[in-house]
Design an enzyme around this catalytic site. Structure first.
Site, PDB file in Angstrom:
ATOM      1  N   SER A 109       0.840  -1.193   0.000  1.00 34.65           N
ATOM      2  CA  SER A 109       0.000   0.000   0.000  1.00 34.65           C
ATOM      3  C   SER A 109       0.874   1.242   0.000  1.00 34.65           C
ATOM      4  CB  SER A 109      -0.890   0.018   1.250  1.00 34.65           C
ATOM      5  OG  SER A 109      -0.106   0.257   2.417  1.00 34.65           O
ATOM      6  N   ASP A 110       0.330   2.374  -0.447  1.00 33.49           N
ATOM      7  CA  ASP A 110       1.005   3.633  -0.190  1.00 33.49           C
ATOM      8  C   ASP A 110       0.790   3.974   1.282  1.00 33.49           C
ATOM      9  OD1 ASP A 110       2.455   5.954  -0.514  1.00 33.49           O
ATOM     10  OD2 ASP A 110       1.367   6.614  -2.287  1.00 33.49           O
ATOM     11  N   LEU A 111       1.599   4.882   1.784  1.00 32.91           N
ATOM     12  CA  LEU A 111       1.617   5.162   3.214  1.00 32.91           C
ATOM     13  C   LEU A 111       0.235   5.574   3.728  1.00 32.91           C
ATOM     14  CD1 LEU A 111       3.264   5.412   5.791  1.00 32.91           C
ATOM     15  CD2 LEU A 111       3.868   7.740   5.118  1.00 32.91           C
ATOM     16  N   GLY A 112      -0.339   4.742   4.597  1.00 36.49           N
ATOM     17  CA  GLY A 112      -1.615   5.062   5.211  1.00 36.49           C
ATOM     18  C   GLY A 112      -2.829   4.821   4.340  1.00 36.49           C
ATOM     19  N   SER A 113      -2.650   4.257   3.150  1.00 36.56           N
ATOM     20  CA  SER A 113      -3.803   4.149   2.242  1.00 36.56           C
ATOM     21  C   SER A 113      -4.796   3.065   2.662  1.00 36.56           C
ATOM     22  CB  SER A 113      -3.344   3.910   0.802  1.00 36.56           C
ATOM     23  OG  SER A 113      -2.734   2.641   0.664  1.00 36.56           O
TER      24      SER A 113
END
Length: 787
Positions: free
Chosen positions: A315-319
């Protein structure tokens, strides 16, 4: 007997062996990787499995103690409580991480830090599983002391994939020597929305050019073997269609049709996956109402089933948490974790998207053991393939010698040289003579180290970066007076030196004005939890930052007093050369009309000042080409060259065409095209078509020409682009030298998605165009494809 059985169960579950017994299968390098994965997973607890796919922020995981680096208390606690198997940005240094030249790590200490972290993880966990360490590597490893290359938009301006592959191999080697295993990059988003803050991270607006650059980066990063000790896994970003958010808002929703998604936005990723990319990062955005981090069609049907991808998705950061907080398609953290992992997201970049939430989801029956085991296996496969179970350590001495060595610095200069685009050169103002008596160097980007480097850049030592002012001063002799005046800031209008700049210009033979934008982070800027900057002014001064993640624009105008500064200098009648350092296309209408010579440098990296001076004074003949169209107004957007038919008509106020088109760029040399021929294979096999023509350097100086081949499908069952780049080549020609250029077109180059969403090669007429840009077509030919 019960005690013996109990001891045997403990041995089996822990992986430990008593004297005389064989070591566990997963620790035996002679055993096939898949068998080792299976053996290890069956020994793991639920918590250990979830820990393996949780990627924690890494820069707090070490403590620097002079020349010694140890695993931090935070790391020991994280390993104990979360049993993490991956870290991100352990060596990252920037204002967000608060790691400076003093508190951060040089390459030697970086290697010591990763060794200390690995040693603690291997020796203090039940199963002794080494960590995977991921780092940001888009235009150099984002760590102190590494080589800083031009940002991606500059890399693609070279139109030279072979050079970019060489650059990527250097970035990989520098990162791997310090203990990294994964390099985040390349960014393969199409940049068709210049208001968007991250244009500088892309390769531009075209799927073919982006795909070629993506292949180069993957090959350079991953090399022939991950066990080489000098290669890293390439993580493709951002899957998918992230670069065209509505209104230019970073991470905003995307409105693209399914056909356009498959024809334009997915092909660069597909090409990179076919080249062997082993990791893909999901995008923050949603597509047609489905967030990319919970989209099984993207992550399973397309990526794995259709393309055969066998790496892991992160995932992208926090997605993953964003499924609940941003997109609001999940009611709570547990549901968000279940949505993501069931859709095919194998690893959580944050440490809080999975963790307890995923454990709860498994216990509640929302995620099966099989799904979890599959994700864990994909991450473990990388660890085994890299040989980390045998040797997770690196040599600090080697890192100190190889990172940012002389060869790497020279390569940074070469990439910067090839990236520079000559937009205008009326009356041959350039190149300048080195015998000029006086040069005025003016502008906010003339002597600003960080404005020259772009986003995702670490703090730099004082002598590490050559600015434009430095480059000019080193280029001319002592008899030439170089007068520098900043003039104004990028955004701050509270003070200026316009009068001083005008006075310097009046006294000079030429004024070199270095204008543009900045994505340079500073300690006064506020940051979101994702690392994106917040466009909030300091109480003391306004940051220069107008580009870079989070800095979306409503206009593309030069900010602050830059245009006012330029207009006042122009009034002096001193010849002016404008050098643009920036991260996105800007409004150049006034500049283009009134300035005789313009050089576009994007963010040219640490050697940018030398490269720019090389071009200004004729020691290097520029041949960079635009990888993105430069609009006349935001009211035109979108304005990319390969829009669907019909050809856009002009507006009441302005033309519909861009100010500078895709593929455009000038040279000090002149080139002539001739003798186009188009032949078809007699047997009907690939290559289907061979396009051949001659190109000649008709000038007295050597130079590069970027030859571009476009195709138009004249009649198609579904609407097709007005033209589409298919092939290109950067070639070098000596004075009067002539070469024959040959391009081969295969079935796939002429296919389209028909009404049934099937890729087909339809019979009919095609126009083949060869030229120096998408609008500067020198040769035209017809091609007929029969049944």
């Amino acid at each position: 007997m019960k005690k013996v059985l109990l001891f045997a169960l403990v041995v089996l579950s822990t992986g430990f062996c008593v004297k005389g017994q064989k070591k566990p299968l997963y620790k035996d390098p002679a055993v096939p990787v898949e068998s080792r994965i299976h053996d290890l997973i069956r020994r793991m607890t639920l918590e250990e499995k979830v820990g393996q796919i949780s990627v924690l922020l890494g820069w707090e995981m070490y403590d620097k103690q002079g020349e010694k680096v140890v695993a931090s208390v935070q790391f020991k606690q994280a390993l104990k409580e979360q049993q993490t198997g991956m870290l991100w940005a352990t060596l990252r240094a920037d204002p967000w991480t608060k790691k400076t030249l003093k508190t951060g790590l040089n390459p030697v200490l970086a290697a010591k830090a990763t060794n200390a972290i690995q040693k603690y993880a291997v020796e203090n966990t039940r199963l002794g599983i080494p960590l995977l360490l991921a780092e940001e590597c888009p235009h150099g490893h984002m760590a102190i002391g590494t080589t800083v290359f031009p940002t991606s938009i500059g890399q693609s301006s070279t139109w030279n994939p072979a050079l970019i592959e060489r650059m990527a191999s250097v970035i990989a080697s520098e990162a791997r020597s310090q203990g990294a295993h994964i390099g985040y990059g390349p960014v393969l988003d199409l940049a068709r929305e210049p208001r968007w803050s991250r244009v500088e991270e892309t390769y531009g607006e075209d799927p073919v050019l982006n795909g070629a650059m993506g292949i180069a980066m993957v090959k350079g990063f991953q090399g022939e073997s991950l066990k080489s000790g000098k290669n890293v896994v390439s993580t493709l970003k951002h899957f998918a269609a992230y670069g065209v958010p509505e209104g230019g808002h970073n991470g905003g929703s995307i409105s693209v049709g399914l056909r356009e998604l498959h024809q334009s936005y997915l092909p660069p990723f597909k090409e990179a996956v076919k080249a062997g990319a082993l990791s893909v990062m999901t995008a923050y955005n949603s597509i047609d109402g489905i967030p990319c981090s919970s989209n099984p069609v993207l992550l399973k049907d397309i990526l794995r089933t259709d393309w055969g991808f066998n790496g892991f998705v992160v995932s992208d950061l926090g997605s993953i948490s964003g499924l609940m907080s941003n997109h609001q398609v999940a009611a709570n953290a547990t549901d968000a974790a279940a949505l993501a992992v069931n859709a095919g997201v194998d690893a959580d970049l944050s440490g809080y998207g999975y963790g307890k939430a995923l454990i709860d989801a498994v216990k509640a029956g929302k995620v099966s053991s099989a799904v979890l085991d599959t994700a864990v296996a994909r991450v473990l496969r990388i660890k085994f393939s890299m040989g980390l179970f045998e040797n997770p350590y690196v040599d600090p001495v080697k890192a100190g010698k190889e990172v940012r060595n002389k060869d790497n610095i020279q390569l940074a200069r070469r990439v910067a040289q090839e990236s520079l685009i000559l937009l205008k050169n009326d009356n041959d103002v350039l190149p300048l003579k080195k015998t000029l008596k006086s040069i005025a160097v003016i502008g906010p980007n003339a002597d600003n180290v960080y404005n020259q480097l772009g986003d995702y850049t670490a703090p730099q030592a004082e002598d590490a970066v050559v600015t434009v002012l430095d480059g000019i001063r080193m280029k001319v002799g002592s008899s030439t007076h170089v007068d520098y005046v900043k003039g104004c800031a990028i955004r701050d209008t509270s003070a200026d030196e316009i009068e001083r700049a005008v006075d310097a210009a009046k006294k000079a033979d030429v004024a070199v004005m270095v204008l543009g934008g900045s994505s340079a982070r500073d300690f006064k800027t506020e940051y979101q939890s994702t690392g994106a900057a917040t466009a909030k002014a300091s109480e003391v001064a306004v940051s220069d930052m107008e580009s870079g993640e989070g800095f979306d624009r409503a206009t593309l105008d030069l900010m602050g007093k830059q245009l006012e500064l330029l207009k006042e200098v122009i009034k002096t009648r001193t010849p002016v050369v404008v050098v643009l350092i920036k991260g996105r296309p800007l409004n150049l209408n006034w500049i283009s009309e009134h300035v005789p010579a313009i050089v576009d440098a994007w963010y040219p990296g640490q050697e940018g000042g030398n490269a720019i001076a090389d071009v200004l004074f004729g020691d290097y003949n520029p041949a960079g080409r635009l990888p993105v169209s430069v609009p006349r107004s935001v009211g035109q957007l979108p304005v990319y060259y390969n829009q669907k038919k019909p050809v856009p008509h002009d507006y009441v106020e302005i033309k519909s065409s861009p100010l500078y088109c895709f593929g455009y760029g000038l040279s000090y040399a002149k080139f002539e095209y001739s003798d186009l021929s188009i032949t078809k294979a007699d047997d009907g096999k690939d290559p289907l078509i061979t396009v051949q023509f001659k190109i000649k350097n008709t000038s007295a100086i050597p130079g590069d020409e970027v030859v571009q081949l476009y195709v138009r499908d004249n009649v198609s069952s579904t609407v097709s682009p007005v033209k589409q780049l298919k092939k290109f080549e950067r070639i070098h020609l000596r004075p009067a030298e002539q070469k024959t250029v040959k391009f081969q077109l295969n079935d796939s180059d002429l296919m389209l998605l028909n009404a049934d969403m099937k890729w087909v090669l339809e019979p009919g007429s095609f126009t083949v165009m060869a030229g120096a840009s998408s609008e500067d077509i020198r040769l035209n030919g017809k091609l007929t494809v029969e049944n």
